[in-house]
Design a protein around this motif. Structure first.
Motif, mmCIF file in Angstrom:
data_model
loop_
_atom_site.group_PDB
_atom_site.id
_atom_site.type_symbol
_atom_site.label_atom_id
_atom_site.label_comp_id
_atom_site.label_asym_id
_atom_site.label_seq_id
_atom_site.Cartn_x
_atom_site.Cartn_y
_atom_site.Cartn_z
ATOM 1 N N VAL A 206 0.866 -1.179 0.000
ATOM 2 C CA VAL A 206 0.000 0.000 0.000
ATOM 3 C C VAL A 206 0.903 1.230 0.000
ATOM 4 C CG1 VAL A 206 -1.915 -1.186 1.158
ATOM 5 C CG2 VAL A 206 -0.266 0.080 2.523
ATOM 6 N N PRO A 207 0.403 2.336 -0.519
ATOM 7 C CA PRO A 207 1.261 3.516 -0.621
ATOM 8 C C PRO A 207 1.873 3.909 0.727
ATOM 9 C CG PRO A 207 -0.786 3.846 -1.828
ATOM 10 C CD PRO A 207 -0.935 2.557 -1.094
ATOM 11 N N ARG A 208 3.105 4.304 0.702
ATOM 12 C CA ARG A 208 3.870 4.779 1.869
ATOM 13 C C ARG A 208 4.116 3.671 2.900
ATOM 14 N NH1 ARG A 208 -0.312 7.591 1.754
ATOM 15 N NH2 ARG A 208 -0.777 7.228 3.942
ATOM 16 N N MET A 209 3.947 2.444 2.505
ATOM 17 C CA MET A 209 4.120 1.345 3.456
ATOM 18 C C MET A 209 5.583 1.149 3.841
ATOM 19 S SD MET A 209 3.009 -2.614 2.873
ATOM 20 C CE MET A 209 4.579 -3.368 2.462
ATOM 21 N N ARG A 210 5.821 0.908 5.127
ATOM 22 C CA ARG A 210 7.153 0.568 5.596
ATOM 23 C C ARG A 210 7.187 -0.912 5.964
ATOM 24 N NH1 ARG A 210 9.601 5.318 4.941
ATOM 25 N NH2 ARG A 210 9.025 7.100 6.210
ATOM 26 N N TYR A 211 8.411 -1.409 6.121
ATOM 27 C CA TYR A 211 8.608 -2.836 6.387
ATOM 28 C C TYR A 211 9.218 -2.993 7.774
ATOM 29 C CZ TYR A 211 7.999 -3.160 1.326
ATOM 30 O OH TYR A 211 7.508 -3.077 0.048
ATOM 31 N N ALA A 212 8.716 -3.962 8.536
ATOM 32 C CA ALA A 212 9.226 -4.108 9.901
ATOM 33 C C ALA A 212 9.410 -5.565 10.280
ATOM 34 C CB ALA A 212 8.261 -3.448 10.884
ATOM 35 N N THR A 213 10.297 -5.759 11.236
ATOM 36 C CA THR A 213 10.471 -7.081 11.822
ATOM 37 C C THR A 213 10.728 -6.870 13.311
ATOM 38 O OG1 THR A 213 11.684 -9.159 11.667
ATOM 39 C CG2 THR A 213 12.915 -7.165 11.188
ATOM 40 N N GLY A 237 18.391 2.845 5.555
ATOM 41 C CA GLY A 237 17.012 2.418 5.335
ATOM 42 C C GLY A 237 16.229 2.186 6.620
ATOM 43 N N VAL A 238 16.902 2.106 7.763
ATOM 44 C CA VAL A 238 16.171 1.927 9.025
ATOM 45 C C VAL A 238 15.576 3.281 9.419
ATOM 46 C CG1 VAL A 238 16.391 1.439 11.503
ATOM 47 C CG2 VAL A 238 17.505 -0.047 9.819
ATOM 48 N N GLY A 247 8.253 -7.433 21.790
ATOM 49 C CA GLY A 247 9.693 -7.268 21.625
ATOM 50 C C GLY A 247 10.032 -5.877 21.146
ATOM 51 N N VAL A 248 11.039 -5.796 20.274
ATOM 52 C CA VAL A 248 11.451 -4.491 19.736
ATOM 53 C C VAL A 248 11.344 -4.559 18.208
ATOM 54 C CG1 VAL A 248 13.303 -2.787 19.600
ATOM 55 C CG2 VAL A 248 13.080 -4.210 21.654
ATOM 56 N N ALA A 249 10.634 -3.582 17.647
ATOM 57 C CA ALA A 249 10.403 -3.576 16.198
ATOM 58 C C ALA A 249 11.363 -2.626 15.500
ATOM 59 C CB ALA A 249 8.962 -3.170 15.906
ATOM 60 N N VAL A 250 11.926 -3.116 14.400
ATOM 61 C CA VAL A 250 12.767 -2.278 13.550
ATOM 62 C C VAL A 250 11.961 -1.976 12.295
ATOM 63 C CG1 VAL A 250 14.926 -2.108 12.265
ATOM 64 C CG2 VAL A 250 14.850 -3.380 14.430
ATOM 65 N N ILE A 251 11.776 -0.697 12.012
ATOM 66 C CA ILE A 251 10.933 -0.273 10.891
ATOM 67 C C ILE A 251 11.834 0.375 9.847
ATOM 68 C CG2 ILE A 251 8.991 1.195 10.225
ATOM 69 C CD1 ILE A 251 8.294 0.976 13.365
ATOM 70 N N ALA A 252 11.671 -0.068 8.593
ATOM 71 C CA ALA A 252 12.628 0.361 7.574
ATOM 72 C C ALA A 252 11.958 0.557 6.221
ATOM 73 C CB ALA A 252 13.738 -0.685 7.463
ATOM 74 N N ASP A 253 12.776 0.983 5.265
ATOM 75 C CA ASP A 253 12.264 1.219 3.907
ATOM 76 C C ASP A 253 12.012 -0.072 3.140
ATOM 77 O OD1 ASP A 253 12.392 3.906 4.320
ATOM 78 O OD2 ASP A 253 14.338 4.174 3.336
ATOM 79 N N THR A 255 12.428 -4.758 3.564
ATOM 80 C CA THR A 255 12.579 -5.872 4.502
ATOM 81 C C THR A 255 14.048 -6.110 4.856
ATOM 82 O OG1 THR A 255 10.659 -6.857 3.428
ATOM 83 C CG2 THR A 255 11.887 -8.266 4.930
ATOM 84 N N TRP A 256 14.909 -5.994 3.847
ATOM 85 C CA TRP A 256 16.333 -6.266 4.084
ATOM 86 C C TRP A 256 16.906 -5.315 5.125
ATOM 87 C CZ3 TRP A 256 20.046 -9.412 4.340
ATOM 88 C CH2 TRP A 256 21.395 -9.013 4.247
ATOM 89 N N ALA A 257 16.564 -4.041 5.031
ATOM 90 C CA ALA A 257 17.062 -3.070 6.012
ATOM 91 C C ALA A 257 16.513 -3.404 7.397
ATOM 92 C CB ALA A 257 16.669 -1.659 5.594
ATOM 93 N N ALA A 258 15.256 -3.825 7.452
ATOM 94 C CA ALA A 258 14.662 -4.187 8.746
ATOM 95 C C ALA A 258 15.408 -5.387 9.348
ATOM 96 C CB ALA A 258 13.179 -4.500 8.572
ATOM 97 N N LEU A 259 15.750 -6.350 8.505
ATOM 98 C CA LEU A 259 16.463 -7.552 8.992
ATOM 99 C C LEU A 259 17.884 -7.188 9.434
ATOM 100 C CD1 LEU A 259 15.277 -10.119 6.283
ATOM 101 C CD2 LEU A 259 14.635 -10.141 8.711
ATOM 102 N N LYS A 260 18.537 -6.324 8.684
ATOM 103 C CA LYS A 260 19.889 -5.890 9.056
ATOM 104 C C LYS A 260 19.846 -5.081 10.355
ATOM 105 C CE LYS A 260 23.016 -4.645 6.254
ATOM 106 N NZ LYS A 260 24.467 -4.837 6.144
#
Lengths: 714, 154
Positions: A206-213, A237-238, A247-253, A255-260
């Motif tokens: 969806v527009p402006r969506m960010r990726y998190a893990t 990208g984070v 837990g603690v969520a990392v939100i990024a541009d 998925t890869w940045a979120a995982l890193k």
């Protein structure tokens, strides 16, 4: 009782579509208030027929089988029928997909809705043509007048049909008139899958969506003590690092940045009270509990003659994860006092309710879009991952965010199948007749979605209802006693394919094989000999139909080369089960065992689920159920150490691969009765004992513990 | 760094960390979601794509390694489902949930390009590193044979 008029609602939608609203679930019946449909059939002016219903597609084929039922009564053009996923609204009280109930629960409502629509279209056509309704017939999307030699497409009639009163007592077709139901039909959505167009939860954009893990505590029940996001925030990208309840969520541009970012995050966890928990400790607790009498879940009859020979065995069953290939994920967008979610869920209504509670907003402010599901198997009846996504979105200041679980998250933080221990005991009298049966199950009730109440934990009927395969032993034995012993565990326990039944049926049907050997009888003969007595057996909420079970056994004997010798090192075994009183199943398995390595050569299944809606779909479910079960018997196991699950991917939670898949033959008992029963879960429970019994036939070794390891066969 | 490569015959250029896996470039940057994430560690096969004629795991190919290469994803076989593997998958009604099938189909394509008439053993060897949790394996085997008959070397 609701009348037909209260059951159906006809309206004309914008864009000239005829809409028939109906109720698809009796649990949703109105309490005499205004009728509110929760499912619709829409016939558009271009002839497209859309069923809007709250059933999630996760591979079980509802997007094909449910349209088939409707199309049959409507006399629709099959190629123009589609299923659209309904989103939960106020009209729903029970919306969800599970228990192998979808086809069963919607069989009658869909037929009635289809028949009503057909009748409306015929009536509209009669008025337009100025002929008697009786002179017309419906055929594949057209109203046909043989007298006038005219064919009117449904689409041209929808506006007129929508203005008509709802007809009463519309007759349904006789089974002999079916041309769609019972015909092997390919998946309607197969094309989207093979072109990569099918959109699962993970594919939502969806527009402006960010990726998190989310980084989660490694110990069950642990918590975050503190964290330092300095390093994580330096990853390109984070965008943000926020604490949430899981837990603690990392939100990024992406998925890869979120995982890193997650790898770079420094978190200190508080282990909490379960740091010492392990599977070994749990097994110990189960053994200790087994010494207690437990809650009696069934006690029938009396020992008719003195027991001169007693056989006792203990069976052990491990924890399992679901491990669907699509890991848990959801896109949540919190905006002010509203939230919109896109989730691969089997329980959209629970998602809605729990997100509303989390955010402190009315349920009406929460919209849930159900996506395609990349494997459900019961895991997605939990709403944890969807609520978590809403929490992450809110903690990040709102806006759309996709929270994706890593494979390890999915393995370690699921809602698992409970481990169990089964104490079996049976007695033969002096004539070699089986006169007593006892089965005590030690396990843990579901605790992940909700915990049992204090009253339930003292109620034998509660434990009876969570021990399918134990209390509903179908055999005619003079004395039967079954019991359940609950064992507390910090492991989150939830529904898994076939829920409570696989472990119980593994123990029951393997033990039956032991008894048949002790009696010196062929295992099919031995079962048939104990399926006399009353034709219908009521046990708890279920009714066992013994003639149906006898028929699947007799069919299995006829179709499986039963009794035909196999080479040395190979063996054939069988097992059967009645799933939740509905679907009757029997298997034979042929295996070859060499140096502790088991190869499953051939599986024959006889399957009786009443009315057969889509034989192709049922065969696929049986094939899948066989593979699922063989994975559980031969490959996977979830173990715990230091308070956490040890497995993190398919590398250590192994599943069956294509080179291990046996030849599978499925024999459906021809359509009979007036109701279809489930096919997603019933293939699972009796497969494992059939395999175990085949291994015994091949090697003389009796397997009493899953999964089967080479050392157990040494 | 700027990475240039082609996907389904189209040239792409992305400015990313050289360690970023192709999987996330395809899915999150190029919006091609047909290639699926299943494990991220190369043990499930859900993200299989073709590099030239070879099946590779998109989660194990870094951006730096992708530089200058030609990839084909499920979207690139055909958008109308007419590629022999796609037709065979429909013919044999393989899919249940369907999530792993893009990876299965791409593996099958690579197999058929090097072995136009595969045996069951060839199929098992080529696909044994791919997981289908719904258990569609027996149909996958049939579908690969069917694809071979339909001219799956394409």
């Amino acid at each position: 009782m609701t009348t037909r008029r209260e059951f159906l609602k006809v309206s004309l939608l914008a864009g000239s579509a005829l809409a028939i609203g109906f109720r698809f679930d009796e649990a949703d019946a109105d309490d005499g208030k205004v009728f509110q449909p929760n499912a619709w059939v829409r016939i558009a002016a271009d002839g497209t027929v859309t069923i809007v219903v709250g059933k999630s597609e996760m591979g079980q084929g509802v997007r094909t089988s449910l349209p088939m039922i409707l199309a049959e009564e409507l006399e629709a053009d099959w190629t123009k029928v589609r299923l659209e996923q309904a989103s939960p609204g106020p009209q729903y009280r029970s919306l969800g997909t599970g228990g192998s109930f979808s086809v069963q629960s919607q069989w009658k409502p869909l037929r009635q809705a289809g028949a009503t629509a057909r009748e409306l279209l015929l009536t509209a056509a009669a008025a337009r043509l100025g002929v008697e309704r009786a002179s017309l017939r419906a055929e594949r999307g057209f109203v046909v007048s043989d007298v006038l030699q005219q064919r009117i497409p449904y689409g041209e009639l929808v506006a007129a049909a929508a203005a008509l009163p709802v007809p009463e007592n519309v007759p349904l077709k006789n089974a002999s008139e079916f041309r769609i139901i019972g015909k092997a039909t390919r998946r309607l959505d197969g094309h989207d899958i093979v072109t990569g167009r099918a959109r699962y939860g993970i594919d939502v954009r969806v527009p402006r969506m960010r990726y998190a893990t989310v980084v989660r505590p490694p110990v069950l029940g642990g918590s975050v003590k503190s964290f330092d996001a300095t390093r994580a925030k330096k990853i390109a990208g984070v965008r943000a690092v926020v604490q949430v309840s899981t837990g603690v969520a990392v939100i990024a541009d992406h998925t890869w940045a979120a995982l890193k970012g997650r790898e770079a995050l420094d978190v200190v966890f508080d282990a909490g009270p379960n740091a010492e928990f392990s599977s070994a400790l749990h097994a110990q607790r189960m053994r200790e509990a087994a010494a207690q009498p437990g809650f009696t879940t069934r006690k029938d009859g009396s020992i008719s003659s003195p027991v001169v020979k007693r056989i006792e065995s203990t069976y052990q069953y491990p924890f399992y994860a679901h491990a669907p290939v699509e890991t848990m994920n959801t896109v949540a967008d919190v905006r002010g006092d509203r939230c919109e979610l896109w989730s691969p869920t089997q329980a959209p209504q629970d998602v809605r309710k729990n997100v509303a509670t989390l955010l402190g907003i009315p349920q009406d402010n929460v919209t849930v879009h159900v996506t395609l599901i990349g494997g459900g198997f019961g895991r997605r009846l939990g709403w944890d991952y969807a609520v978590e996504a809403a929490e992450v979105s809110k903690a990040a200041g709102g806006g759309p965010v996709q929270v994706l679980w890593s494979r390890a998250d999915d393995m370690k933080h699921g809602y698992f199948q409970a481990a169990s221990l089964h104490q079996m005991s049976a007695g033969f009298d002096a004539d070699g007749k089986l006169v007593s049966w006892s089965h005590k199950k030690v396990s843990s009730p579901h605790n992940a979605r909700s915990k049992p109440t204090a009253e339930q934990m003292q109620d034998p009927t509660f434990f009876r209802d969570i021990s399918w395969g134990v209390y509903d032993v179908p055999y005619d034995i003079p004395f039967i006693e079954t019991a359940y012993l609950p064992v507390a565990t910090p492991v989150p326990i939830g529904p898994w394919r076939a829920v409570f039944s696989p472990s119980s049926t593994f123990a029951r049907e393997s033990f039956l094989d032991e008894l048949a050997h002790a009696a010196g009888l062929d295992p099919i003969e031995f079962r048939l000999a104990h399926l006399g007595g009353a034709e219908k057996l009521t046990a708890g909420d279920v009714t066992i139909d013994r003639p149906r079970l006898r028929r699947v056994l007799e069919t299995l004997r006829a179709k499986s080369d039963w009794g035909k010798p196999l080479p040395k090192g190979s063996g054939r075994g069988m097992a059967c089960n009645v799933y939740d009183g509905d679907t009757h199943v029997a298997y034979s398995a042929e295996v070859t065992v060499r140096e502790g390595k088991i190869r499953v050569d051939r599986v024959v299944c006889v399957f009786d689920c009443g009315v057969v809606v889509n034989p192709a779909g049922i065969e696929a479910q049986v094939e899948g159920g066989v593979i699922w079960s063989l994975s559980s018997a031969l490959k996977s196991e979830l173990t715990f150490r230091n308070g956490g699950a040890e497995q993190s991917s398919y590398r250590d939670f192994e599943v069956l691969r294509i080179d291990e898949a046996p030849k599978i033959e499925v024999h459906l008992i021809p359509s009979h009765g007036d109701t279809p029963f489930g096919a997603g879960e019933p293939p699972v429970p009796p497969m494992v004992p059939a395999l175990v019994n085949a291994i015994h036939a091949a090697t003389g070794k009796r397997v009493r513990k899953l999964p089967i390891r080479a050392e157990d066969l040494a | 760094m700027t990475i240039r490569f082609s996907v389904n015959g189209r040239d792409e250029a992305v400015d990313v960390d050289g360690a970023m896996p192709l999987l996330w470039i395809l899915r999150d940057l190029l919006g091609m979601t047909g290639t699926k994430f299943g494990c991220g560690v190369g043990v499930c096969g859900a993200c299989t794509v073709l590099e030239g004629d070879r099946a590779v795991r998109a989660c194990q190919v870094t951006a730096a390694e992708a530089q200058g290469k030609r990839f084909t994803t499920i979207e690139g076989l055909s958008s109308d489902g007419t590629h022999p593997c796609q037709r065979a998958w429909l013919e044999e009604d393989v899919s249940q949930c369907g999530y792993c099938q893009a990876g299965m189909i791409m593996n099958a394509c690579a197999l058929l390009r090097r072995t136009p008439k595969p045996s069951d053993a060839d199929i098992d060897a080529a696909l044994r590193d791919s997981v289908c949790r719904c258990g569609t394996y027996v149909r996958i085997r049939r579908a690969v044979h069917t694809a071979a008959k339909l001219g799956g070397t394409k």
